[in-house]
Design a protein around this motif. Structure first.
Motif, short mmCIF file in Angstrom:
data_model
loop_
_atom_site.label_atom_id
_atom_site.label_comp_id
_atom_site.label_asym_id
_atom_site.label_seq_id
_atom_site.Cartn_x
_atom_site.Cartn_y
_atom_site.Cartn_z
N GLU A 134 41.52 29.61 75.67
CA GLU A 134 41.12 29.99 74.54
C GLU A 134 40.83 31.12 73.95
O GLU A 134 41.88 31.59 72.60
N SER A 156 46.84 23.03 85.31
CA SER A 156 45.99 23.14 83.67
C SER A 156 45.68 24.30 84.21
O SER A 156 45.05 24.77 85.07
N LEU A 157 45.28 24.68 82.58
CA LEU A 157 44.50 26.22 82.88
C LEU A 157 43.03 26.18 82.67
O LEU A 157 42.65 25.32 82.70
N PRO A 158 42.47 27.37 82.85
CA PRO A 158 40.76 27.60 82.64
C PRO A 158 40.55 27.35 81.36
O PRO A 158 41.63 28.22 81.01
N ARG A 159 39.56 26.93 81.34
CA ARG A 159 39.03 26.74 79.53
C ARG A 159 39.13 28.19 78.48
O ARG A 159 39.57 28.45 78.04
N ASP A 160 38.67 29.10 79.81
CA ASP A 160 38.65 30.66 79.33
C ASP A 160 40.31 31.61 79.17
O ASP A 160 40.28 31.55 78.34
N GLU A 161 41.02 30.65 79.69
CA GLU A 161 42.54 30.74 79.91
C GLU A 161 43.19 30.72 78.03
O GLU A 161 43.69 30.33 78.48
#
Length: 251
Positions: free
Chosen positions: A200, A193-198
């Motif tokens: 966005e 999973s990618l981080p949330r900021d990535e």
């Protein structure tokens, strides 16, 4: 809130009930199953059979059907079409408030499982599963014995009828759709999973933005260009067709 299981269904529909059975024993909030399958009479009968199998034991399960009009992913167009169907299946989870999504990649074509696994992290999928029946000989023999019965009993029927017909002959069908648990091996595949900021940031790129003052590194933009999600000119980035599909996946 609840959980949803996504499955591609091929010529061995029992892998759906096997994985559902396993997950439901650990997650009592699993109430929704999305089934992706081709417009093939044998496979559609198998879909009805596995719905009957699951409904015979768990009467409150909701099924969401997603039918594709071709037999396999053979080019970029069919790949994109399949991804759109996958996005629609993810939409089932959002529409029903599911906060946990499972993916079963055992059924269907291999390329379908590969494609869904690639985008599982972006889709917010919690876990990916593959089930193996270690008793291959009996597995094949038992299924061959009932293939004609499945076509006869489950072709062109609704869910209520499918459940009734399964219950009527459950002694015939249960050994296939609910085999000895000792014969089954479940493999949980890792989801990256990618981080949330990535996420966005990727959504911004997929909406098309000016490069100057975007705050996105050139190396990051180039990486997504190489991935086929976006293209760029001297001043802006734009979504490719694949990127537009992935943008819908990220909503």
């Amino acid at each position: 809130m609840g959980s949803l299981l996504i499955c591609t269904v091929g010529t061995t529909p029992m892998v759906v009930s096997e994985v559902f059975w396993y997950l439901r024993n650990t997650d009592e909030k699993l109430f929704d199953v999305s089934l992706i399958f081709t417009d093939d009479e044998e496979i559609k009968a198998g879909v009805n059979a596995v719905i009957g199998a699951i409904r015979s034991r768990y009467g409150n399960i909701r099924f969401h059907r997603h039918m594709i009009r071709y037999q396999d992913i053979t080019d970029n167009d069919s790949l994109k079409d399949f991804l759109r169907v996958f996005v629609n299946a993810i939409g089932d989870a959002r529409n029903h408030g599911s906060d946990r999504i499972y993916l079963n990649v055992t059924g269907g074509r291999k390329i379908q499982g590969i494609v869904m696994s690639m985008y599982a992290g972006l889709a917010g999928i919690s876990k990916v599963y593959n089930v193996i029946n270690k008793d291959v000989r009996n597995y094949n023999e038992n299924f061959e014995k009932i293939k004609d019965e499945i076509m006869k009993d489950f072709r062109d029927v609704d869910e209520k009828t499918a459940t009734e017909r399964y219950r009527k002959d459950e002694k015939l069908y249960d050994p296939v759709f609910y085999p000895d648990p000792e014969s089954l091996s479940y493999i949980e595949l890792p989801v990256i999973s990618l981080p949330r900021d990535e996420i966005e940031m990727l959504k911004r790129l997929l909406n098309g933005i000016p490069i100057e003052d975007s705050g996105v590194l050139d190396s990051t933009i180039d990486a997504y260009v190489k991935s086929g999600l976006i293209f760029k000119d001297k001043s802006r980035v734009y979504p490719e067709e694949l990127g537009e599909i992935i943008r819908d996946l990220l909503q």
